[in-house]
Write a protein that holds these residues in place. Structure first.
Motif, mmCIF file in Angstrom:
data_model
loop_
_atom_site.group_PDB
_atom_site.id
_atom_site.type_symbol
_atom_site.label_atom_id
_atom_site.label_comp_id
_atom_site.label_asym_id
_atom_site.label_seq_id
_atom_site.Cartn_x
_atom_site.Cartn_y
_atom_site.Cartn_z
ATOM 1 N N GLU A 193 -12.630 -0.287 -1.274
ATOM 2 C CA GLU A 193 -11.135 -0.289 -1.421
ATOM 3 C C GLU A 193 -10.519 1.317 -1.281
ATOM 4 O O GLU A 193 -11.166 2.233 -2.003
ATOM 5 C CB GLU A 193 -10.866 -0.687 -2.822
ATOM 6 N N GLU A 251 -6.682 3.531 -1.432
ATOM 7 C CA GLU A 251 -4.979 3.547 -1.358
ATOM 8 C C GLU A 251 -4.676 4.688 -0.248
ATOM 9 O O GLU A 251 -5.113 5.913 -0.692
ATOM 10 C CB GLU A 251 -4.736 3.976 -2.791
ATOM 11 N N ARG A 273 -14.995 8.386 0.186
ATOM 12 C CA ARG A 273 -13.508 8.146 -0.137
ATOM 13 C C ARG A 273 -12.825 9.559 0.117
ATOM 14 O O ARG A 273 -11.738 9.536 1.097
ATOM 15 C CB ARG A 273 -13.202 7.696 -1.255
ATOM 16 N N CYS A 328 2.510 2.681 2.501
ATOM 17 C CA CYS A 328 2.489 3.369 3.684
ATOM 18 C C CYS A 328 3.787 3.078 4.524
ATOM 19 O O CYS A 328 4.770 2.196 4.172
ATOM 20 C CB CYS A 328 1.230 2.986 4.679
ATOM 21 N N MET A 381 0.805 -1.267 0.141
ATOM 22 C CA MET A 381 0.156 0.063 0.036
ATOM 23 C C MET A 381 0.981 1.451 -0.058
ATOM 24 O O MET A 381 0.352 2.207 -0.077
ATOM 25 C CB MET A 381 -0.853 -0.014 1.200
#
Length: 86
Positions: free
Chosen positions: A66, A68, A23, A3, A1
């Motif tokens: 989902e 990101e 989102r 991060c 991801m």
């Protein structure tokens, strides 16, 4: 991801003030923190739904779907995620 750090959690039980957002709003809340901690997992008995949860000022900001996450997030992967309303 992409991060900064990932942490695995055995079980996460979340309750209290829960705010479901879209989102873009979720990402705005993430950007308000210098090092945000985001819990990610799936919830639901029959149909699994991906969920991301960010604790913010005593509330849980929740996004279903989902997503990101930006660089620098601390991600806690919840193997067993329960969101309960009492």
């Amino acid at each position: 991801m992409g991060c900064g750090m990932e942490v695995e959690a055995q079980k996460v039980i979340a309750g209290g003030l829960m705010i479901y957002v879209d989102r873009d709003t979720f990402l705005k809340f993430v950007k308000l923190k210098e090092t945000p901690i985001v819990v990610v997992g799936e919830t639901g008995t029959f149909k699994k739904i991906k969920v991301s949860i960010l604790p913010y000022e005593g509330a849980l900001i929740i996004y279903r779907g989902e997503i990101e996450l930006p660089e620098g997030c601390i991600i806690v992967k919840a193997e067993n995620l329960t969101i309960s309303v009492r």
